[in-house]
Design a protein around this motif. Structure first.
Motif, mmCIF file in Angstrom:
data_model
loop_
_atom_site.group_PDB
_atom_site.id
_atom_site.type_symbol
_atom_site.label_atom_id
_atom_site.label_comp_id
_atom_site.label_asym_id
_atom_site.label_seq_id
_atom_site.Cartn_x
_atom_site.Cartn_y
_atom_site.Cartn_z
ATOM 1 N N PHE A 159 0.825 -1.206 0.000
ATOM 2 C CA PHE A 159 0.000 0.000 0.000
ATOM 3 C C PHE A 159 0.861 1.259 0.000
ATOM 4 N N TYR A 160 1.897 1.272 0.834
ATOM 5 C CA TYR A 160 2.778 2.441 0.954
ATOM 6 C C TYR A 160 3.388 2.813 -0.396
ATOM 7 N N TYR A 161 3.975 1.842 -1.074
ATOM 8 C CA TYR A 161 4.630 2.157 -2.349
ATOM 9 C C TYR A 161 3.612 2.482 -3.436
ATOM 10 N N ALA A 162 2.424 1.873 -3.383
ATOM 11 C CA ALA A 162 1.380 2.220 -4.355
ATOM 12 C C ALA A 162 0.959 3.674 -4.189
ATOM 13 N N ALA A 163 0.808 4.118 -2.929
ATOM 14 C CA ALA A 163 0.402 5.507 -2.670
ATOM 15 C C ALA A 163 1.504 6.486 -3.038
ATOM 16 N N CYS A 164 2.753 6.125 -2.741
ATOM 17 C CA CYS A 164 3.869 7.043 -2.990
ATOM 18 C C CYS A 164 4.256 7.108 -4.459
ATOM 19 N N LEU A 165 4.147 5.986 -5.176
ATOM 20 C CA LEU A 165 4.574 5.927 -6.578
ATOM 21 C C LEU A 165 3.404 6.081 -7.539
ATOM 22 N N PHE A 166 2.311 6.607 -7.040
ATOM 23 C CA PHE A 166 1.121 6.880 -7.865
ATOM 24 C C PHE A 166 1.474 7.798 -9.036
ATOM 25 N N ASP A 167 0.711 7.719 -10.131
ATOM 26 C CA ASP A 167 0.941 8.547 -11.321
ATOM 27 C C ASP A 167 0.470 9.981 -11.050
ATOM 28 N N TYR A 168 1.381 10.809 -10.561
ATOM 29 C CA TYR A 168 1.004 12.173 -10.187
ATOM 30 C C TYR A 168 0.752 13.063 -11.395
ATOM 31 N N ASN A 169 1.282 12.707 -12.543
ATOM 32 C CA ASN A 169 0.973 13.489 -13.746
ATOM 33 C C ASN A 169 -0.506 13.365 -14.103
ATOM 34 N N LYS A 170 -1.069 12.174 -13.927
ATOM 35 C CA LYS A 170 -2.497 11.967 -14.178
ATOM 36 C C LYS A 170 -3.334 12.756 -13.189
ATOM 37 N N LEU A 171 -2.911 12.754 -11.932
ATOM 38 C CA LEU A 171 -3.635 13.509 -10.908
ATOM 39 C C LEU A 171 -3.562 15.008 -11.186
ATOM 40 N N GLU A 172 -2.425 15.476 -11.638
ATOM 41 C CA GLU A 172 -2.266 16.897 -11.951
ATOM 42 C C GLU A 172 -3.302 17.350 -12.975
ATOM 43 N N GLU A 173 -3.519 16.549 -14.004
ATOM 44 C CA GLU A 173 -4.510 16.900 -15.024
ATOM 45 C C GLU A 173 -5.928 16.861 -14.459
ATOM 46 N N ALA A 174 -6.209 15.866 -13.628
ATOM 47 C CA ALA A 174 -7.560 15.718 -13.082
ATOM 48 C C ALA A 174 -7.911 16.845 -12.118
ATOM 49 N N MET A 175 -6.901 17.461 -11.493
ATOM 50 C CA MET A 175 -7.138 18.545 -10.540
ATOM 51 C C MET A 175 -7.548 19.858 -11.216
ATOM 52 N N LYS A 176 -7.186 20.037 -12.447
ATOM 53 C CA LYS A 176 -7.317 21.354 -13.080
ATOM 54 C C LYS A 176 -8.748 21.896 -13.077
ATOM 55 N N PRO A 177 -9.781 21.088 -13.377
ATOM 56 C CA PRO A 177 -11.147 21.647 -13.308
ATOM 57 C C PRO A 177 -11.548 22.103 -11.905
ATOM 58 N N LEU A 178 -11.100 21.370 -10.874
ATOM 59 C CA LEU A 178 -11.422 21.771 -9.503
ATOM 60 C C LEU A 178 -10.693 23.056 -9.148
ATOM 61 N N GLU A 179 -9.440 23.165 -9.518
ATOM 62 C CA GLU A 179 -8.696 24.396 -9.245
ATOM 63 C C GLU A 179 -9.353 25.592 -9.931
ATOM 64 N N GLU A 180 -9.756 25.416 -11.176
ATOM 65 C CA GLU A 180 -10.402 26.513 -11.919
ATOM 66 C C GLU A 180 -11.695 26.944 -11.231
ATOM 67 N N LEU A 181 -12.488 25.969 -10.769
ATOM 68 C CA LEU A 181 -13.743 26.276 -10.099
ATOM 69 C C LEU A 181 -13.493 26.987 -8.769
ATOM 70 N N LEU A 182 -12.514 26.513 -8.017
ATOM 71 C CA LEU A 182 -12.235 27.087 -6.700
ATOM 72 C C LEU A 182 -11.728 28.525 -6.799
ATOM 73 N N ARG A 183 -11.008 28.835 -7.844
ATOM 74 C CA ARG A 183 -10.507 30.206 -8.015
ATOM 75 C C ARG A 183 -11.641 31.201 -8.269
ATOM 76 N N LYS A 184 -12.804 30.691 -8.633
ATOM 77 C CA LYS A 184 -13.979 31.541 -8.840
ATOM 78 C C LYS A 184 -14.912 31.544 -7.629
ATOM 79 N N THR A 185 -14.592 30.746 -6.618
ATOM 80 C CA THR A 185 -15.489 30.505 -5.491
ATOM 81 C C THR A 185 -15.308 31.543 -4.392
ATOM 82 N N ASP A 186 -16.411 31.908 -3.770
ATOM 83 C CA ASP A 186 -16.387 32.732 -2.567
ATOM 84 C C ASP A 186 -16.617 31.852 -1.341
#
Length: 366
Positions: A159-186
């Protein structure tokens, strides 16, 4: 000498997390002797890159003795004579926390913790290392760590190595819509069992985290407008300054904790009384690592739990400030609350329900 997994982790830490370049200085710090294999793998790879490793290997029990017997004068001398001048020469830093007893420092007196935080931890790490190096911090697996996670040792290592060696490039792309929405949020609202709290994040900076600083990673954070936090919140189990808490509940008015309950109220009161900023909040974040599902008394994992949020007591980060100053920074985690942004439900329990955010759900990332 070291495992294949440690070799892979060393490569990810140096190439992805701190992006080490030839000729640069990097401080490799190991606290606890359990992670020496990873230090070896890092040291070899640093030299292959053509950079310069500075290696510190520290014993956790010896560190406890220093904490218990240190005062302000002692920690000023430790910082100014040794650690601060060294840190100022570093381009990068990797800190491995490999102590096997997470409660090692549980009996360190309040004043001793305060002296260490004010005169050593803050100037050396929060002010110099965090702001002026490319850094990453991680834990290292052990039988004791597995026990806290309530897993067999080998299953925990997987579990430890799966969590640490996760594909962070994929996560980076998936985060972008949430980041865009949050920057508009009050207004952000969290509603769940034992939790009904709201605060403003209007025009605040948001920082996506995908393997550059903490490993394992997977969060998106900012800080709430300082006096806008109102309501009550219930947190999952936590350990802070070596002291365990099975739960923490806070009541908040205009950004200040006005009442509290926990499994260890005397310790909680001491922490809240550290300074004025300890009763205010310096960070708010979404946990987004799809591999991490349950708390294990280790904040570097627990703050990344998918479907969680942490609303942090204490000091803000310079990169996403709200003006709060404190000698504590306690990432307390709330799991599974419904999340509303400007009145719209975007996450129900632990799953995002807004279409453009569904790519952050575990079944889309793993």
């Amino acid at each position: 000498m070291y495992s294949v997994e440690d070799q892979k982790l060393a490569e990810q830490l140096l190439s992805h997390s701190v992006e080490l370049k030839p000729g640069e200085n990097i401080l490799l710090q190991l606290i606890g002797l359990n992670g020496v294999g990873l230090i070896r793998a890092l040291t070899r790879r640093v030299r292959e890159i053509g950079a310069h490793p500075f290696v510190q290997i520290e014993d956790a029990e010896t560190n406890r003795i220093l904490l218990e017997n240190g005062d302000e004068k002692f920690w000023i001398n430790q910082a100014e004579t040794d650690q601060l001048p060294l840190m100022k020469q570093m381009d990068a830093f990797i800190g491995i926390r490999a102590a096997e007893n997470i409660y090692e420092n549980s009996e360190v007196p309040k004043e001793a913790n305060r002296a260490y935080s004010q005169k050593f931890l803050n100037p050396v790490h929060f002010e110099e290392r965090v702001n002026n190096t490319r850094w990453a911090v991680l834990r290292y697996p052990s039988a004791a760590f597995a026990m806290n996670a309530k897993m067999p040792t080998e299953k925990f290592r997987e579990f430890y190595y799966a969590a640490c060696l996760f594909d962070y490039n994929k996560l980076e792309e998936a985060m972008k819509p949430l980041e865009e929405l949050l920057r508009k949020t009050d207004l952000v609202q969290l509603k769940g069992e034992g939790t009904d709290i709201s605060f403003s994040v209007k025009k605040q900076n948001w920082i996506p985290c995908f393997g550059k600083r903490n490993i394992p990673d997977g969060e998106l954070f900012t800080s709430p407008i300082l006096d806008s936090v109102n309501g009550h919140i219930t947190y999952a189990p936590s350990v802070y300054q070596g002291k365990p808490f099975e739960f923490v509940k806070l009541e908040v008015e205009h950004g200040v904790v006005t009442n509290f309950d926990s499994s260890n109220n005397s310790a909680l009161e001491e922490i809240l009384d550290t300074d004025e900023g300890a009763r205010r909040f310096g960070e708010f974040s979404f946990g987004l690592n799809p591999i991490i599902s349950e708390p294990m008394y280790d904040i570097l994992f627990d703050e990344k739990i998918y479907g969680s949020n942490h609303l942090t007591l204490g000091n803000d980060y310079e990169i996403a400030p709200n003006g709060n100053e404190s000698n504590i920074h306690w990432d307390l985690v709330c799991i599974g609350a419904d999340v509303y942004l400007d009145g719209e439900l975007v996450r129900k329990g632990r799953k995002f329900v807004k279409d453009e955010l569904k790519g952050l759900n575990p079944d889309s990332l793993v």
